[in-house]
Each structure stands twice: as C-alpha cells, then as structure tokens.
Design an enzyme around this catalytic site. Structure first.
Site, short mmCIF file in Angstrom:
data_model
loop_
_atom_site.label_atom_id
_atom_site.label_comp_id
_atom_site.label_asym_id
_atom_site.label_seq_id
_atom_site.Cartn_x
_atom_site.Cartn_y
_atom_site.Cartn_z
CB ILE A 1 -39.54 -29.67 77.11
CG1 ILE A 1 -39.50 -30.80 78.16
CG2 ILE A 1 -40.46 -30.11 75.98
CD1 ILE A 1 -38.93 -30.47 79.44
CG HIS B 1 -41.46 -34.06 72.03
ND1 HIS B 1 -40.70 -35.12 72.42
CD2 HIS B 1 -42.06 -34.45 70.87
CE1 HIS B 1 -40.83 -36.11 71.54
NE2 HIS B 1 -41.64 -35.72 70.59
CB CYS C 1 -56.71 -14.99 74.44
SG CYS C 1 -55.55 -14.86 75.80
CB CYS D 1 -55.58 -16.55 80.43
SG CYS D 1 -55.24 -15.09 79.47
CB CYS E 1 -59.21 -14.25 78.24
SG CYS E 1 -58.59 -15.91 77.86
P1 NAD Z 1 -35.75 -41.85 76.59
O1 NAD Z 1 -35.87 -41.61 78.04
O2 NAD Z 1 -36.72 -42.75 75.93
O3 NAD Z 1 -34.31 -42.47 76.28
C1 NAD Z 1 -33.15 -41.87 76.77
C2 NAD Z 1 -31.97 -42.66 76.20
O4 NAD Z 1 -30.81 -41.95 76.58
C3 NAD Z 1 -31.85 -44.08 76.72
O5 NAD Z 1 -31.73 -44.97 75.62
C4 NAD Z 1 -30.55 -44.07 77.56
O6 NAD Z 1 -29.77 -45.22 77.30
C5 NAD Z 1 -29.83 -42.86 77.00
N1 NAD Z 1 -29.00 -42.14 77.96
C6 NAD Z 1 -29.28 -41.84 79.25
N2 NAD Z 1 -28.28 -41.08 79.77
C7 NAD Z 1 -27.36 -40.95 78.78
C8 NAD Z 1 -26.12 -40.27 78.69
N3 NAD Z 1 -25.61 -39.60 79.72
N4 NAD Z 1 -25.46 -40.30 77.51
C9 NAD Z 1 -25.95 -40.97 76.43
N5 NAD Z 1 -27.12 -41.65 76.48
C10 NAD Z 1 -27.82 -41.61 77.62
O7 NAD Z 1 -35.68 -40.43 75.92
P2 NAD Z 1 -36.17 -39.91 74.50
O8 NAD Z 1 -35.78 -40.84 73.43
O9 NAD Z 1 -35.74 -38.49 74.46
O10 NAD Z 1 -37.75 -39.95 74.55
C11 NAD Z 1 -38.47 -39.64 75.66
C12 NAD Z 1 -39.29 -38.39 75.68
O11 NAD Z 1 -38.90 -37.80 76.90
C13 NAD Z 1 -39.05 -37.33 74.69
O12 NAD Z 1 -40.28 -37.15 74.09
C14 NAD Z 1 -38.71 -36.05 75.50
O13 NAD Z 1 -39.62 -35.05 75.11
C15 NAD Z 1 -39.05 -36.39 76.90
N6 NAD Z 1 -38.18 -35.99 78.01
C16 NAD Z 1 -37.42 -34.87 77.93
C17 NAD Z 1 -36.58 -34.54 78.98
C18 NAD Z 1 -35.77 -33.28 78.87
O14 NAD Z 1 -36.23 -32.30 78.28
N7 NAD Z 1 -34.55 -33.26 79.42
C19 NAD Z 1 -36.49 -35.36 80.09
C20 NAD Z 1 -37.29 -36.51 80.16
C21 NAD Z 1 -38.14 -36.82 79.10
#
Ligand code: NAD
Length: 250
Positions: free
Chosen positions: A104, A121, A132, A154, A156
């Site tokens: 996100i 997400h 609204c 908001c 509203c």
């Molecule tokens: P997750 O946290 O479940 O898994 C992250 C994976 O990334 C792990 O398996 C880890 O081994 C790997 N990882 C960590 N650092 C890495 C790197 N530098 N290079 C390669 N791999 C690396 O994340 P997910 O599968 O995205 O699911 C979790 C949920 O978290 C999602 O729904 C997402 O919306 C949300 N989320 C998003 C953010 C963001 O927007 N940056 C941050 C935290 C969580």
C-alpha cells in the site's frame, strides 16, 4: 545466489514478452518499511486483529488511527529501492506489462512505473469517507489526528477510512479481476518479496503458471509455492532484480 538458477532466470526473462511482477512487503523492506511476518515487524507491536481490522474499525476507529500515526510518516519517508527501479527498467525494455502489488506504500508509482499498478490491498495514496465517498489526502487526515482529532470525520459526518484494505474488508473487485487477467496473459510471472500466505493474492502465481507462464520467485525466505517455480532466487530483491534486468552490468 545459485548461479545456475540465476542464468536460467535471465534466459526466461530474455525470451518473455509479457512479464508481470507480483510484489509483497519484502519488496519494500530495503526502503525501510518493515514486513508483516519478520521478527520486529509492525505486527509484533500492533495486533492486526485489533488495529487493522475492518469490523473493529467501524466500532473503535481511533485504534486504526493510533497505528496510522506511527506508520504513515514511515511510509511517506521511504524511497524506492533498487528493486523498484529495476522494474522501471524492465518496463523500459518493453517486457514488463503490469505490476500486481500487495503493498500500500505507493513506491512503484513513486519509482516511476507507468504500467498498471494493481494495488490488491488498496493504497496509502488517499482516504475515503464511508458515507459520501469524498476523498482526502492521507497526510492531511493523519495531521488532523496528530492535532487531537481522535476519529477524523468528513463534513457530512461520515467516518473517514484509509484507502488501504483492512483485514476482514473485501478487496477491490475490479482491481482483483484486472490482476487475474494479467496473470492469465503473462508469459513470465515474477513473485518478489512475498510469503505468499495471504489469500486470494497468493492464487495469482498459480493461475499464471497454469495458464502457461514461467514462474520466478525472488524471496529472502522459502515460500510454500517454491515447488511450482521454474526458478527460485533466494536473497534480497534490491540486490537480485537489478542484476536480473541488467545481467551484463557489474
Ligand atoms: P509478508 O510480510 O508476509 O512476507 C514478506 C516476505 O518477503 C517474507 O517471505 C520475507 O522472506 C521476504 N523478504 C523480506 N525482505 C526481503 C527482501 N529485501 N528481498 C526479498 N524478500 C524479502 O508480506 P506479504 O506476502 O506482502 O503479505 C503481507 C501483507 O502485508 C500484504 O497484504 C501487504 O498488504 C501488507 N504489508 C504491506 C507493506 C507495504 O506496503 N510495504 C508492509 C507491510 C505489510
């Protein structure tokens, strides 16, 4: 990193014309945003079922905004890392057609990606009034919370909600449909930094593979779909992706 696997991945990318990248929280850890499941991550401090659950939000919205006060400045201070930038280069090579992201944090757009970025997400890009539908800048809303408005509303009277999808909230259907369509069309599907445990997002690599795409997984830790992949590259996406996209550079 295994050199034979790396060469195989380069060869697959070279022969592909419709590459789709699928990114998770791990794609942004090198930008300083912690992922969900690694020790010390955000959710070891904030229970997601309390602070980021849609039904709890409707009853006790101030809990979400407490989390947002900590998370929002960190997300907006983060800068795209070499992994995000490598995807921009893959797009310039005419290969990358779409990015499906679970993130996100808007870092793909801020890196300069112009292909569709399908945010399964939702996004920190904006907030919306649940009554609204009016949109607000997230930074403005968080500033209001910082200045003492515990539950921002908001004009509203409706509750203002983050553009990010909370646990227990439906995902944006149009975005999900479009993502599945790209997965089906892809000839190479690259998973980057995702544990692949969140459903239904984790079905997309399976759909791509069963539609004939080659599957490359770039992740620090093993995932339960590694056995399906044509290539698994274990390591940091910020190290691996630039080398994959420019294999001739030192
Ligand atoms: P997750 O946290 O479940 O898994 C992250 C994976 O990334 C792990 O398996 C880890 O081994 C790997 N990882 C960590 N650092 C890495 C790197 N530098 N290079 C390669 N791999 C690396 O994340 P997910 O599968 O995205 O699911 C979790 C949920 O978290 C999602 O729904 C997402 O919306 C949300 N989320 C998003 C953010 C963001 O927007 N940056 C941050 C935290 C969580």
């Amino acid at each position: 990193m295994d050199e034979a696997q790396f060469s195989r991945a380069v060869e697959i990318l070279r022969g592909s014309e419709y590459v789709v990248a699928f990114t998770g929280a791990g794609a942004s850890t090198e930008s300083g945003i912690s992922d969900f499941r690694s020790p010390g991550g955000i959710w070891s401090r904030y229970d997601p079922n309390l602070y980021a659950n849609y039904h709890v939000f409707l009853e006790r919205p101030h809990l979400y905004w407490e989390l947002a006060l900590e998370l929002t400045p960190a997300v907006f201070a983060a800068k795209p890392n070499p992994g995000h930038l490598a995807l921009v280069d893959l797009e310039k090579q005419g290969k990358l057609r779409a990015i499906i992201t679970q993130n996100i944090d808007t870092l793909h757009q801020r890196a300069g990606s112009e292909v569709p970025v399908l945010e399964l997400h939702g996004t920190y890009g904006h907030c919306t009034c649940l009554e609204c539908g009016k949109e607000f800048s997230r930074l403005d809303v968080v500033e209001r919370v910082r200045n003492g408005e515990r539950v921002p509303r908001c004009t509203c009277g409706g509750l203002i909600k983050s553009g990010a999808v909370l646990f227990g909230e439906p995902m944006p259907l149009r975005v999900v449909d479009e993502a599945y369509e790209h997965a089906r069309r892809s000839d190479c599907f690259v998973v980057i930094g995702s544990s692949l445990v969140v459903s239904p997002a984790n079905q997309m690599p399976i759909v791509a593979k069963s539609s004939g795409a080659r599957l490359i997984i770039v992740n620090r830790d093993p995932t339960h779909l590694d056995h399906l992949a044509d290539v698994v590259l274990r390591g940091k996406s910020g190290d691996i992706l630039p080398k994959l996209v420019h294999p001739w550079r030192e």
